[in-house]
Write a protein that holds these residues in place. Structure first.
Motif, mmCIF file in Angstrom:
data_model
loop_
_atom_site.group_PDB
_atom_site.id
_atom_site.type_symbol
_atom_site.label_atom_id
_atom_site.label_comp_id
_atom_site.label_asym_id
_atom_site.label_seq_id
_atom_site.Cartn_x
_atom_site.Cartn_y
_atom_site.Cartn_z
ATOM 1 N N ALA A 113 -4.645 19.843 9.162
ATOM 2 C CA ALA A 113 -5.674 20.855 8.942
ATOM 3 C C ALA A 113 -6.151 21.469 10.252
ATOM 4 O O ALA A 113 -6.604 22.608 10.274
ATOM 5 C CB ALA A 113 -6.869 20.214 8.222
ATOM 6 N N GLN A 114 -6.014 20.758 11.360
ATOM 7 C CA GLN A 114 -6.463 21.258 12.657
ATOM 8 C C GLN A 114 -5.443 22.157 13.317
ATOM 9 O O GLN A 114 -5.776 22.879 14.257
ATOM 10 C CB GLN A 114 -6.788 20.085 13.595
ATOM 11 C CG GLN A 114 -8.000 19.298 13.154
ATOM 12 C CD GLN A 114 -8.226 18.056 13.989
ATOM 13 O OE1 GLN A 114 -7.397 17.693 14.815
ATOM 14 N NE2 GLN A 114 -9.350 17.387 13.777
ATOM 15 N N GLN A 115 -4.209 22.141 12.842
ATOM 16 C CA GLN A 115 -3.188 22.989 13.456
ATOM 17 C C GLN A 115 -3.370 24.429 12.985
ATOM 18 O O GLN A 115 -3.656 24.669 11.817
ATOM 19 C CB GLN A 115 -1.800 22.469 13.091
ATOM 20 C CG GLN A 115 -1.489 21.135 13.737
ATOM 21 C CD GLN A 115 -0.093 20.657 13.398
ATOM 22 O OE1 GLN A 115 0.646 21.325 12.699
ATOM 23 N NE2 GLN A 115 0.258 19.497 13.914
ATOM 24 N N PRO A 116 -3.175 25.385 13.928
ATOM 25 C CA PRO A 116 -3.356 26.804 13.569
ATOM 26 C C PRO A 116 -2.309 27.331 12.629
ATOM 27 O O PRO A 116 -1.285 26.977 12.406
ATOM 28 C CB PRO A 116 -3.292 27.538 14.903
ATOM 29 C CG PRO A 116 -2.807 26.575 15.923
ATOM 30 C CD PRO A 116 -2.846 25.200 15.311
#
Length: 116
Positions: A113-116
Motif C-alpha cells: 500500500a505504501q508503494q506508489p
C-alpha cells in the motif's frame, strides 16, 4: 473454507491410506481404523483416530504412528501430529505459526500500500 464434514472426509481419506501400512505382521490382521473423537479448536478441529475395539477381547489394539490430525478450516490444511510430542504443545505451535503468517501478510499488505 472447510466445513467439519469436509474435514472429516479429508481425515477419513488419510486413515484409509494409513490402513494399508498398519497391520499385525504376525497374524496378518487388518484393523478397522476410524475416527474415535473430534474436538473443536479456534482454527478448526483435532481428529483422534485409531483401531476400534477387538470384538473378542474388548481391547483396542495399540500401534505407533497414529497421532491425531489437526485440520485448519481457513487454510484447508491437514496436519498429522507426532505421537512423541504432547498434543497441547503441537496445537500451541500451530497457533503461533498462524499468528506469524498473519503478521507476514499484514506487513506485506502495508508495504504494497505504501508503494506508489
Amino acid at each position: 473454507m472447510l466445513t467439519k464434514e469436509d474435514a472429516r472426509r479429508l481425515v477419513l481419506a488419510e486413515i484409509h491410506e494409513a490402513r494399508s501400512h498398519i497391520h499385525d505382521a504376525r497374524s496378518h490382521v487388518t484393523y478397522d481404523l476410524q475416527i474415535l473423537r473430534v474436538e473443536d479448536l479456534p482454527f478448526g478441529w483435532i481428529f483422534y483416530w485409531g483401531a476400534v475395539r477387538d470384538g473378542q477381547s474388548g481391547q483396542r489394539p495399540q500401534f505407533g504412528g497414529n497421532g491425531p490430525f489437526l485440520v485448519d478450516r481457513e487454510n484447508e490444511r491437514l496436519i498429522r501430529t507426532a505421537t512423541s510430542i504432547p498434543i497441547a504443545r503441537q496445537i500451541e505451535d500451530y497457533e503461533r505459526r498462524l499468528r506469524r503468517e498473519a503478521h507476514a501478510r499484514n506487513t506485506a499488505a502495508k508495504q504494497a500500500a505504501q508503494q506508489p
